[in-house]
Design a protein around this motif. Structure first.
Motif, PDB file in Angstrom:
ATOM      1  N   ARG A 116     -14.032   3.753   1.390  1.00  0.00           N
ATOM      2  CA  ARG A 116     -15.080   4.037   2.382  1.00  0.00           C
ATOM      3  C   ARG A 116     -14.725   5.259   3.222  1.00  0.00           C
ATOM      4  N   LEU A 117     -13.469   5.367   3.593  1.00  0.00           N
ATOM      5  CA  LEU A 117     -13.048   6.510   4.406  1.00  0.00           C
ATOM      6  C   LEU A 117     -13.181   7.814   3.639  1.00  0.00           C
ATOM      7  N   ARG A 118     -12.921   7.766   2.340  1.00  0.00           N
ATOM      8  CA  ARG A 118     -13.016   8.979   1.536  1.00  0.00           C
ATOM      9  C   ARG A 118     -14.441   9.524   1.510  1.00  0.00           C
ATOM     10  N   GLU A 119     -15.400   8.691   1.816  1.00  0.00           N
ATOM     11  CA  GLU A 119     -16.785   9.150   1.822  1.00  0.00           C
ATOM     12  C   GLU A 119     -17.060  10.165   2.928  1.00  0.00           C
ATOM     13  N   PHE A 120     -16.291  10.093   4.029  1.00  0.00           N
ATOM     14  CA  PHE A 120     -16.543  11.052   5.107  1.00  0.00           C
ATOM     15  C   PHE A 120     -15.298  11.844   5.531  1.00  0.00           C
ATOM     16  N   ILE A 121     -14.154  11.542   4.957  1.00  0.00           N
ATOM     17  CA  ILE A 121     -12.952  12.337   5.226  1.00  0.00           C
ATOM     18  C   ILE A 121     -12.723  13.265   4.036  1.00  0.00           C
ATOM     19  N   ASP A 122     -12.805  14.565   4.284  1.00  0.00           N
ATOM     20  CA  ASP A 122     -12.665  15.508   3.178  1.00  0.00           C
ATOM     21  C   ASP A 122     -11.356  16.288   3.213  1.00  0.00           C
ATOM     22  N   HIS A 123     -10.407  15.824   4.036  1.00  0.00           N
ATOM     23  CA  HIS A 123      -9.091  16.462   4.013  1.00  0.00           C
ATOM     24  C   HIS A 123      -8.070  15.458   3.448  1.00  0.00           C
ATOM     25  N   GLU A 124      -6.789  15.792   3.536  1.00  0.00           N
ATOM     26  CA  GLU A 124      -5.743  14.980   2.917  1.00  0.00           C
ATOM     27  C   GLU A 124      -5.628  13.613   3.578  1.00  0.00           C
ATOM     28  N   ILE A 125      -5.562  12.576   2.763  1.00  0.00           N
ATOM     29  CA  ILE A 125      -5.359  11.211   3.247  1.00  0.00           C
ATOM     30  C   ILE A 125      -3.994  10.714   2.782  1.00  0.00           C
ATOM     31  N   ILE A 126      -3.193  10.263   3.745  1.00  0.00           N
ATOM     32  CA  ILE A 126      -1.912   9.629   3.452  1.00  0.00           C
ATOM     33  C   ILE A 126      -2.061   8.147   3.755  1.00  0.00           C
ATOM     34  N   ALA A 127      -1.924   7.324   2.726  1.00  0.00           N
ATOM     35  CA  ALA A 127      -2.032   5.877   2.883  1.00  0.00           C
ATOM     36  C   ALA A 127      -0.642   5.258   2.858  1.00  0.00           C
ATOM     37  N   ALA A 128      -0.497   4.140   3.529  1.00  0.00           N
ATOM     38  CA  ALA A 128       0.769   3.407   3.528  1.00  0.00           C
ATOM     39  C   ALA A 128       0.558   2.036   2.893  1.00  0.00           C
ATOM     40  N   LEU A 129       1.640   1.494   2.342  1.00  0.00           N
ATOM     41  CA  LEU A 129       1.553   0.214   1.642  1.00  0.00           C
ATOM     42  C   LEU A 129       2.782  -0.623   1.971  1.00  0.00           C
ATOM     43  N   HIS A 130       2.561  -1.830   2.529  1.00  0.00           N
ATOM     44  CA  HIS A 130       3.671  -2.767   2.740  1.00  0.00           C
ATOM     45  C   HIS A 130       4.229  -3.183   1.378  1.00  0.00           C
ATOM     46  N   VAL A 131       5.553  -3.085   1.210  1.00  0.00           N
ATOM     47  CA  VAL A 131       6.172  -3.406  -0.080  1.00  0.00           C
ATOM     48  C   VAL A 131       7.443  -4.215   0.147  1.00  0.00           C
ATOM     49  N   ALA A 132       7.601  -5.246  -0.662  1.00  0.00           N
ATOM     50  CA  ALA A 132       8.871  -5.976  -0.723  1.00  0.00           C
ATOM     51  C   ALA A 132       9.214  -6.168  -2.191  1.00  0.00           C
ATOM     52  N   THR A 133      10.484  -6.014  -2.515  1.00  0.00           N
ATOM     53  CA  THR A 133      10.917  -6.192  -3.897  1.00  0.00           C
ATOM     54  C   THR A 133      12.285  -6.853  -3.904  1.00  0.00           C
ATOM     55  N   GLY A 134      12.682  -7.328  -5.066  1.00  0.00           N
ATOM     56  CA  GLY A 134      13.979  -7.971  -5.178  1.00  0.00           C
ATOM     57  C   GLY A 134      13.933  -9.443  -4.795  1.00  0.00           C
ATOM     58  N   PRO A 135      15.094 -10.098  -4.718  1.00  0.00           N
ATOM     59  CA  PRO A 135      15.148 -11.523  -4.393  1.00  0.00           C
ATOM     60  C   PRO A 135      14.479 -11.830  -3.061  1.00  0.00           C
ATOM     61  N   GLY A 136      13.638 -12.867  -3.051  1.00  0.00           N
ATOM     62  CA  GLY A 136      12.976 -13.273  -1.823  1.00  0.00           C
ATOM     63  C   GLY A 136      11.901 -12.331  -1.338  1.00  0.00           C
ATOM     64  N   ALA A 137      11.367 -11.495  -2.244  1.00  0.00           N
ATOM     65  CA  ALA A 137      10.412 -10.464  -1.821  1.00  0.00           C
ATOM     66  C   ALA A 137       9.165 -11.057  -1.177  1.00  0.00           C
ATOM     67  N   LEU A 138       8.572 -12.057  -1.821  1.00  0.00           N
ATOM     68  CA  LEU A 138       7.337 -12.629  -1.298  1.00  0.00           C
ATOM     69  C   LEU A 138       7.571 -13.296   0.054  1.00  0.00           C
ATOM     70  N   GLU A 139       8.685 -13.980   0.195  1.00  0.00           N
ATOM     71  CA  GLU A 139       8.987 -14.637   1.463  1.00  0.00           C
ATOM     72  C   GLU A 139       9.176 -13.602   2.569  1.00  0.00           C
ATOM     73  N   ARG A 140       9.853 -12.501   2.256  1.00  0.00           N
ATOM     74  CA  ARG A 140      10.035 -11.450   3.262  1.00  0.00           C
ATOM     75  C   ARG A 140       8.708 -10.827   3.657  1.00  0.00           C
ATOM     76  N   LEU A 141       7.859 -10.592   2.673  1.00  0.00           N
ATOM     77  CA  LEU A 141       6.559  -9.997   2.985  1.00  0.00           C
ATOM     78  C   LEU A 141       5.765 -10.926   3.900  1.00  0.00           C
ATOM     79  N   ARG A 142       5.750 -12.216   3.580  1.00  0.00           N
ATOM     80  CA  ARG A 142       5.013 -13.179   4.406  1.00  0.00           C
ATOM     81  C   ARG A 142       5.631 -13.317   5.794  1.00  0.00           C
TER      82      ARG A 142
END
Length: 271
Positions: free
Chosen positions: A188-214
């Motif tokens: 939706r934002l790309r519809e009216f933002i015509d310059h560079e967009i930097i998005a961020a993403l919460h990430v967990a990996t390795g043992p216990g990743a899902l528990e850490r994310l939660r």
């Protein structure tokens, strides 16, 4: 190609920054971001150190809280970094967390007005212009930087909420999104933002990743192996993100290992 990066989070001890930066440099990561969170670590100081320890990786600062930093001072600091490390600094500004701004005595009645005035003044200063302005919050009298950046500088702005993101679309050179933004939100934002967009993403990996994310309680994020993370990155890129920053949890047990995971395992899976 979608650019990738990761974050040195302010929950990590300051001394963790150097091995993260040196690993990012050695492995060829495109971007390493630092935050300026009250009352943890300085974004400018951390960025300067990371830039000095490396030669290629780009270092982003997200976000400098504009109520806390006089625009002339911010212009001086950003210009100095750009002169010392040309084309390697990405600067982002934003409202700041309002409760923190209140604790410092810097909270304003209209954050939107301040951010718009600040962006206009900061961009003009970094272009080398003499700036005189008598705004509601930003007031400068014939201010010109003696050492402006030697090449054009993009000023990013970030935040959340439709009004703020409309403002970044109009007044900034690029937009930095919070990690809780959804794929549909980016589209939706790309519809009216015509310059560079930097998005961020919460990430967990390795043992216990899902528990850490939660445990860190993000509204959105991904836990799993490299293919799972890469698939989420590709979705954000397809929605319109130019860069995706993989944000480890604040209790990530191995920040340096997370950098290796991003470069060695996720990067090959993201076109």
């Amino acid at each position: 190609m979608t650019a990738l990066g990761t974050v040195f989070r302010p929950q990590f001890p300051p001394e963790t920054l150097r091995p993260m930066a040196e690993t990012a440099e050695a492995l060829g990561l495109e971007q390493l971001w630092v935050w300026e969170d009250c009352f943890s670590e300085s974004g400018i100081a951390a960025a300067a150190a990371a830039l000095a320890w490396t030669e290629r990786v780009r270092v982003g600062i997200g976000l400098l809280p504009v109520p806390l930093r006089n625009v002339a001072l911010a212009g001086m600091e950003v210009a100095t970094l750009h002169r010392l490390f040309p084309d390697r600094v990405i600067v982002g500004v934003g409202h700041g967390v309002q409760s923190w701004m209140g604790q410092t005595g810097a909270r304003v009645a209209s954050p939107m007005t301040l951010l718009r005035e600040y962006l206009d003044a900061l961009r003009a200063l970094l272009r080398g212009e003499e700036v005189t302005v008598g705004g509601r919050y930003v007031k400068l009298d014939r201010v010109r930087l003696d050492w402006p950046p030697s090449s054009p500088v993009k000023v990013f702005a970030g935040g959340q909420g439709p009004k703020t993101l409309r403002l970044t679309a109009e007044s900034a050179d690029g937009t930095l999104l919070v990690a809780d933004e959804t794929v549909e939100g980016v589209r939706r934002l790309r519809e009216f933002i015509d310059h560079e967009i930097i998005a961020a993403l919460h990430v967990a990996t390795g043992p216990g990743a899902l528990e850490r994310l939660r445990r860190n309680d993000p509204q959105h994020g991904v836990a799993g192996d490299a293919e799972t993370v890469a698939a989420a990155v590709r979705e954000l890129a397809d929605a319109g993100a130019d860069t995706v920053i993989l944000q480890p949890t604040g209790d990530e047990p191995d920040p340096v290992g997370f950098v290796r995971f991003v470069v060695e395992q996720v990067r090959p899976l993201v076109p």
